[in-house]
Design a protein around this motif. Structure first.
Motif, PDB file in Angstrom:
ATOM      1  N   ASN A 114     157.049  33.224  82.297  1.00  0.00           N
ATOM      2  CA  ASN A 114     156.916  31.392  80.801  1.00  0.00           C
ATOM      3  C   ASN A 114     157.933  32.794  79.566  1.00  0.00           C
ATOM      4  OD1 ASN A 114     155.687  33.930  79.738  1.00  0.00           O
ATOM      5  ND2 ASN A 114     153.631  32.968  80.206  1.00  0.00           N
ATOM      6  N   TRP A 115     159.037  34.007  80.080  1.00  0.00           N
ATOM      7  CA  TRP A 115     159.548  34.606  79.391  1.00  0.00           C
ATOM      8  C   TRP A 115     158.862  34.735  77.997  1.00  0.00           C
ATOM      9  CZ3 TRP A 115     162.508  36.686  82.485  1.00  0.00           C
ATOM     10  CH2 TRP A 115     162.946  36.079  83.537  1.00  0.00           C
ATOM     11  N   GLY A 116     157.596  34.375  77.658  1.00  0.00           N
ATOM     12  CA  GLY A 116     156.816  34.879  76.557  1.00  0.00           C
ATOM     13  C   GLY A 116     157.602  36.261  75.868  1.00  0.00           C
ATOM     14  N   ASP A 117     158.125  36.581  74.653  1.00  0.00           N
ATOM     15  CA  ASP A 117     158.567  37.384  73.978  1.00  0.00           C
ATOM     16  C   ASP A 117     157.904  37.805  73.610  1.00  0.00           C
ATOM     17  OD1 ASP A 117     159.715  38.946  72.242  1.00  0.00           O
ATOM     18  OD2 ASP A 117     160.742  37.199  71.618  1.00  0.00           O
ATOM     19  N   THR A 144     147.398  43.285  84.802  1.00  0.00           N
ATOM     20  CA  THR A 144     148.670  41.986  85.572  1.00  0.00           C
ATOM     21  C   THR A 144     148.071  41.015  85.316  1.00  0.00           C
ATOM     22  OG1 THR A 144     149.839  43.271  87.183  1.00  0.00           O
ATOM     23  CG2 THR A 144     150.097  41.118  86.789  1.00  0.00           C
ATOM     24  N   ILE A 145     146.434  40.785  85.429  1.00  0.00           N
ATOM     25  CA  ILE A 145     145.455  39.371  85.165  1.00  0.00           C
ATOM     26  C   ILE A 145     145.306  39.321  83.470  1.00  0.00           C
ATOM     27  CG2 ILE A 145     143.501  38.852  85.334  1.00  0.00           C
ATOM     28  CD1 ILE A 145     143.004  39.910  88.250  1.00  0.00           C
ATOM     29  N   ALA A 146     145.133  40.814  82.483  1.00  0.00           N
ATOM     30  CA  ALA A 146     145.272  40.204  81.703  1.00  0.00           C
ATOM     31  C   ALA A 146     146.461  40.057  80.915  1.00  0.00           C
ATOM     32  CB  ALA A 146     144.663  41.876  81.198  1.00  0.00           C
ATOM     33  N   TRP A 147     147.520  40.355  81.390  1.00  0.00           N
ATOM     34  CA  TRP A 147     148.664  40.774  81.104  1.00  0.00           C
ATOM     35  C   TRP A 147     149.523  39.293  81.602  1.00  0.00           C
ATOM     36  CZ3 TRP A 147     153.657  40.182  83.734  1.00  0.00           C
ATOM     37  CH2 TRP A 147     154.186  40.004  83.343  1.00  0.00           C
ATOM     38  N   ASP A 148     148.514  38.977  82.453  1.00  0.00           N
ATOM     39  CA  ASP A 148     149.382  36.936  82.889  1.00  0.00           C
ATOM     40  C   ASP A 148     148.272  36.536  81.444  1.00  0.00           C
ATOM     41  OD1 ASP A 148     151.269  37.586  84.557  1.00  0.00           O
ATOM     42  OD2 ASP A 148     149.442  37.118  86.191  1.00  0.00           O
ATOM     43  N   TYR A 149     147.786  36.671  81.301  1.00  0.00           N
ATOM     44  CA  TYR A 149     146.456  35.909  79.984  1.00  0.00           C
ATOM     45  C   TYR A 149     147.239  35.920  78.715  1.00  0.00           C
ATOM     46  CZ  TYR A 149     142.448  34.946  77.379  1.00  0.00           C
ATOM     47  OH  TYR A 149     141.846  34.532  76.113  1.00  0.00           O
ATOM     48  N   ILE A 150     147.785  37.045  77.892  1.00  0.00           N
ATOM     49  CA  ILE A 150     147.985  37.683  76.958  1.00  0.00           C
ATOM     50  C   ILE A 150     149.831  36.227  77.169  1.00  0.00           C
ATOM     51  CG2 ILE A 150     149.203  38.832  74.945  1.00  0.00           C
ATOM     52  CD1 ILE A 150     146.920  41.126  76.808  1.00  0.00           C
ATOM     53  N   ALA A 151     150.491  36.892  78.669  1.00  0.00           N
ATOM     54  CA  ALA A 151     151.378  35.966  77.967  1.00  0.00           C
ATOM     55  C   ALA A 151     151.192  34.213  78.671  1.00  0.00           C
ATOM     56  CB  ALA A 151     152.738  35.953  79.728  1.00  0.00           C
ATOM     57  N   LEU A 152     150.021  33.672  78.714  1.00  0.00           N
ATOM     58  CA  LEU A 152     150.016  32.817  78.300  1.00  0.00           C
ATOM     59  C   LEU A 152     149.617  31.929  76.964  1.00  0.00           C
ATOM     60  CD1 LEU A 152     146.545  31.972  80.850  1.00  0.00           C
ATOM     61  CD2 LEU A 152     148.999  31.370  80.847  1.00  0.00           C
ATOM     62  N   LEU A 153     148.880  32.410  76.174  1.00  0.00           N
ATOM     63  CA  LEU A 153     148.694  33.145  74.695  1.00  0.00           C
ATOM     64  C   LEU A 153     150.239  32.714  74.053  1.00  0.00           C
ATOM     65  CD1 LEU A 153     145.921  34.779  74.378  1.00  0.00           C
ATOM     66  CD2 LEU A 153     146.239  32.628  75.256  1.00  0.00           C
ATOM     67  N   ALA A 154     151.014  33.557  74.551  1.00  0.00           N
ATOM     68  CA  ALA A 154     152.281  34.024  73.356  1.00  0.00           C
ATOM     69  C   ALA A 154     153.135  32.944  73.295  1.00  0.00           C
ATOM     70  CB  ALA A 154     153.336  34.806  74.512  1.00  0.00           C
ATOM     71  N   PRO A 155     154.071  33.123  71.808  1.00  0.00           N
ATOM     72  CA  PRO A 155     154.374  32.586  71.804  1.00  0.00           C
ATOM     73  C   PRO A 155     155.820  31.942  72.299  1.00  0.00           C
ATOM     74  CG  PRO A 155     154.786  34.339  69.905  1.00  0.00           C
ATOM     75  CD  PRO A 155     153.251  33.733  70.967  1.00  0.00           C
ATOM     76  N   ARG A 156     156.830  32.032  73.258  1.00  0.00           N
ATOM     77  CA  ARG A 156     158.029  31.342  73.289  1.00  0.00           C
ATOM     78  C   ARG A 156     158.789  32.474  73.074  1.00  0.00           C
ATOM     79  NH1 ARG A 156     154.418  29.755  76.282  1.00  0.00           N
ATOM     80  NH2 ARG A 156     153.835  31.530  76.201  1.00  0.00           N
ATOM     81  N   GLY A 157     160.191  32.960  74.033  1.00  0.00           N
ATOM     82  CA  GLY A 157     160.739  33.675  73.218  1.00  0.00           C
ATOM     83  C   GLY A 157     162.303  32.860  73.058  1.00  0.00           C
TER      84      GLY A 157
END
Lengths: 298, 298, 298, 298, 298, 298
Positions: free
Chosen positions: A64-67, A285-298
């Motif tokens: 998702n290219w989360g920033d 990685t699972i935690a990182w994936d989770y955080i990326a789900l929540l992240a604003p997009r770049g």
């Protein structure tokens, strides 16, 4: 781009420097494994997951290219527990979790989730639950132990911390008393056996999860690494063969974007049984994936 | 429910206390690896499989809720072999297997199956064979050794112990002399390559096995753990990459319910090459799955 | 059939005795890992891959029954590198590769591919590239290092060694700067993410690769073992979870028969992180599969 | 000085290029472990010892500054054995050893020494024997096996291959039948228990060895790595705690300069049980120390 | 002589078949590690020690030729503990130990010794204590835990279970609060630091122990494997470098023949941290040495 | 006393919270291993040593009861290096070390000591050097590399950073060119071979060191963990058997109290080759011993 090579990243989660608990998302470790009924070692889980998370630094999430620069993320260190004291530890975990806005907890055995849910349910009411695991963890007790890692969701249901009709368990495959299974389903919990993920695919599983949880409920994600097959996660206490591949769990998670997640944990990483950091890296990685789900997009 | 935690289960298979060979199903170990042509260590297989089987205690099988209390199961210990003597060991294995009603054998290298089939075929005539393996094991000899672990099914066919037209091999993928392949197929054996399981799925494989075996034939199950990919079963002597996942083999096995199984073995677990017990647990689970197939329902 | 058991095969690749560089296909090791940004050890990759390759001796390839006796194969030993000197090593690698007809190189970290491509492109012009990897390896630099293992294909494109429009990367899934991704795709490179292989299957991936490469282009195969999931290849420096299974990569490779391959390498095997030789065996098998693709039929 | 770094030394013993059996000293491996009664794996000993020997390349021996350039040393590869056949293997070992001038053999389990002594005694008459071991290895049989690794010196004495009055065993400490001990001592063998080395020191042990052996007798050195404590040599099949430190065995060996050594072996290295190559390096160093004893001075 | 090879010995201690608690000496395991403050895993100690003890079967003890046939030895299995409950477990341990004549207990963490001493002191009054350890274990609490593995001898002294003036601790070297040290010595305990054993030798240490204990006192031996250096016993929870060699502890023990030993335990073996069974074998050997001390001569 | 159990201590050295470089003693890691000629991995040394140092928290040093509360100790994190660039890294190391009052550095390979000495010698003039190692590290180059880990003291002598007449090397035993040895001794360096420590004891070695260094010289301690035997320190890059025991090095160090130490490093810990943290713990303990030497008494 950083010029610190991966091997030199400091041992916070993702190497973050912020340690202030007022961050939007806080990482905390919970070095605790008094609840384990088989192989111990989850007490060293937080350290291993943090160390493995170095491998995820300096890059955007390719899904998702989360920033990452827009994340407000802190690693606040480890929770204190009461050495040798199960109930005392649960109370301490609850107390430390209570004031945090959005917690990503690194276990620790699965018992810790009970303390975390108590803290969160006080604030957010009964939670919807996305629960990856090989075990239902709804035993009234395990081997005589009422507050062990086989029972957090028995208590969570009994205490009204989670809404069983909005609870889904994915990856289940362990030996299990039929009575435990029937109680769980009878309460309204949805079980997606590992076999169903293998045969129907992660997309179908994700769809079913979304149906059960709904987009509007405050949802909690608890990820026991033994949901993964021992090939992918040997470093855990209660492995069961026939489990999920990491790609499957990641494919499911990615499709849960948009749920209203209010917290998560990844538990049961036992470093003495890990090989070449693969379990710790899966958890990170699972935690990182989770955080990326929540992240604003770049 | 037991109150002995998993970590304290005694080291018999599934912690069973019964040791009397008159049980309906007997477990026996065969600590033998003189037939190995690459990495040794299968002599320690029985001990490791038993120890891993502790993880399967105190629960029903989730696929069929078989009631373990209704199993008449004994762990009769290890077979004696003749130290350093291949033919003497085969004779001893045959002699010890002969009087047992229904044997689940824990290997040892794959040579032991020849002794077991000799014992069983005497009583039950040529057997149908469900054979999981990376290798066809129908070499007339391996590296000059006629009675090694590459040859049990060459002999079994030549000695009339199995019916090649009711024999199916699943998971095959090793380097192989074309002449060996052609002899095997020429005798009537059905080969399902690992690739076919990956691409057509376990359900199709199970259907084909059922067609070949038939419901009425006395069938024997022999499971070489190297049928599994080294990711799932590193603890083995002759690994080949590209193998099956444990979920696939379990999905196949579950679909073989109703066949007239008269015995089984799981072989080639080499603990010095195992990591975190994952191979031993896979082997124990396969034997547990097999027993559950046979079990009365709760 | 040989009568040397697997465990006694000499430590050349596949135990071949020929060492003469005039063979049709030459195997060479490149013990080099100065370019690694995380876990080192690929310097020991060549020795481990050769040792694991013993398991593939004395058998035809079951996919195509290629006749090994008709291969003209030599193991010419290891390339020399300049100890502690990145640019010096690249120059030596190029110089040693230049005179060889068809090289199968055993890495070594992925930096070595740059030297190999320089040698080959001189002779064959810009090459089509089949690139298995978890990472795009087109970073202009990694952590300040311009000539490290994150950058070989940045340079290969910039130097005109490969044709980006005939380049396809399979298995990609690492964290990545979006700018790096966009540059790569902007140059014309085709990326098949790991997820796409998992969800669409290896057959679809192979078809897409064939479309991109074309049958007439001189094609090079570079296989970074971290394309594989850490469950299948723990022994590598920069693992990423969610990767490919060995059966998937083998299924893809098998379907690339007929492409005009002019060389290959398999890189990033790090034995200190391997378990029970499974990564080394995966790498050896990939090289063996590749050679079988080229082989005359029996 | 070489410019090949340690990690890139080719896998012959000490990286020597000469393979011609007419060299003054020949190294040969014997990949054989059919005689082991506990943990197997010595079949991989030769490969591991050779690989570890890379660490001893490019330097003089600091004890005597022997000049390696003046050694006439070849690594002639591995002996052939008869797969699965103990007596056949002993015969092959003897036949291959017979023509060699001075052999340094890399085991393999201790059974191989019987074949080596047969070859040598034919030419040199009953030999004096310096025997490092945790076990006397003079059992008439072990667990029913007459030709196993517990019996080579029983046979060597019975066959007149060694002179028991010029035989000394160092490091002995295993459980042992008193009858076996008494037979051994009754034949004239001198036993120096591990405890005596620890308490009296290596210098006293060396002096006693020299007294027993004498300077004029043709002497053979056989070094079972389990003479070393498992802390120093975990990678072996029959470990016994309380053993020697490597410095002690090296201190003894150094003081045996001037004996008329006519051959040696180092046996029982089992790589699957080794950690970080320490056992293999100990074995390689012992062989290197031995060769340095024989070497002309620089 | 048995004809069961070492690798096939059944998993009781020394393979003994007797399981009847009325034997003169009973072996029992205590799978318990709730008291550990660092690395867990001692719950698996009993299984590992029993399995390693196979290596000591079929031989007399070379130090005294004790005749095992005259031992009246039973392995009565594992004690039950209360899962997750420290005080409950201590009570159960005491209750199960109470009726046994002479117990050799296999730990478990060092907390278990408190339960064992309570059982024994009831019958035999305050005991003399020979205590091998890296730690004094007389902390009033460790990290807030009063009943953990750092405190058994604090309680044993406070409860009058041992006579501190007849208590000697050997191998001490850990970091320690000076107040804890001073309290211990102030109570009358004799401390022999590891350094003193290294510099004065085991003979001097044994002499001092005999002086402190006296020949007439009922003496208990408690052996924490972390008395050994991590090189000799890596498989333990609280390692400290600079410790004893196994030969030193065996040399001391041998010189304690004639003391009136009434029980012993060996504790703190943590198999997940062991390598190649060396710690488990050290523990098994210490128990075997102890039993040999008590044995009638052949 | 802390109530954080050992397993939960944060991953700074000794869990210290202070990170301010103005402390009296600063700990810094140097994650660097570009200079290694055999097994790499020392880049992960600092992380492993810090993690192991948790085992030394919450206790006084038993040798001198130094009061840790009175230490002014900070862990300032890791030095930056130039990825892939040896000379650039040396310059950065020097620059970062220069302003620190008293540095305890955690390596990293031994090359780093050259940068540290350059920083220190600028301020303190040519230093006396206490150098534990298996290797003299005074090669003008190693395998063509001038600035590798075999050469730091060649350069230190040539650059006048150390005073060779006040330099003593302890534990030396590697293969070595006689010319390198002779150059070293010719410059005035004192070599104490490992053998001499074993035979004359640590007390004699300490006395000799004190004679060479003198009490008034500014002295630097550099400790390569390969001074220790591989049994005590398997986790290192260039092991040599026959080395020192940890108790010996600790016994020597303790006797160096009173020397005017101005800095130290402990280097060459390679975690991928470590087992159960024993090498990392040895290194942490050596640094802890050093700090205790300097500490005010309680």
């Amino acid at each position: 781009m950083t010029d610190i090579p991966t091997f030199a990243i400091p041992p916070t989660f993702l190497g973050v420097e912020r340690t202030d608990p007022s961050a939007a998302i806080c990482i905390a470790g919970i070095p605790y494994d008094l609840g384990t009924s088989n192989r111990p070692g989850a007490r060293f889980g937080p350290a291993a997951i943090r160390q493995a998370s170095r491998m995820l630094v300096d890059g955007d999430h390719p899904a998702n290219w989360g920033d990452p620069a827009k994340f407000d993320l802190a690693d606040i260190g480890d929770f204190r527990t009461a050495h040798g004291d199960i109930l005392g530890s649960l109370a301490k975990i609850e107390a430390q979790a209570a004031p945090l806005t959005h917690l990503v907890a690194l276990g620790g055995d699965h018992t810790v989730t009970l303390g975390l849910l108590r803290a969160l349910a006080t604030r957010r009411g009964p939670l919807a639950l996305v629960h990856f695991d090989a075990h239902v963890d709804t035993w009234p007790d395990s081997f005589g132990l009422v507050w062990g890692h086989g029972s957090p969701f028995y208590h969570a249901i009994e205490e009204g911390l989670i809404d069983p009709h909005r609870t889904v368990q994915i990856g289940i495959r362990s030996p299990m008393h039929k009575a435990v299974h029937d109680w769980t389903v009878g309460k309204g919990v949805t079980i997606i056996f590992a076999e169903e993920v293998h045969e129907a695919g992660p997309s179908a599983a994700a769809e079913r999860i979304r149906e059960v949880i709904g987009d509007d409920a405050a949802a909690y994600l608890t990820f026991d690494v033994d949901a993964l097959d021992p090939a992918f996660a040997p470093g855990t206490g209660t492995p069961e063969v026939g489990g999920l591949a990491t790609w499957q769990t990641r494919a499911i998670l990615r499709r849960l974007a948009g749920l209203d997640f209010v917290g998560m944990d990844v538990v049961e990483v036992s470093p003495p049984y890990d090989v070449s950091e693969i379990t710790a890296l899966a958890a990170a990685t699972i935690a990182w994936d989770y955080i990326a789900l929540l992240a604003p997009r770049g």
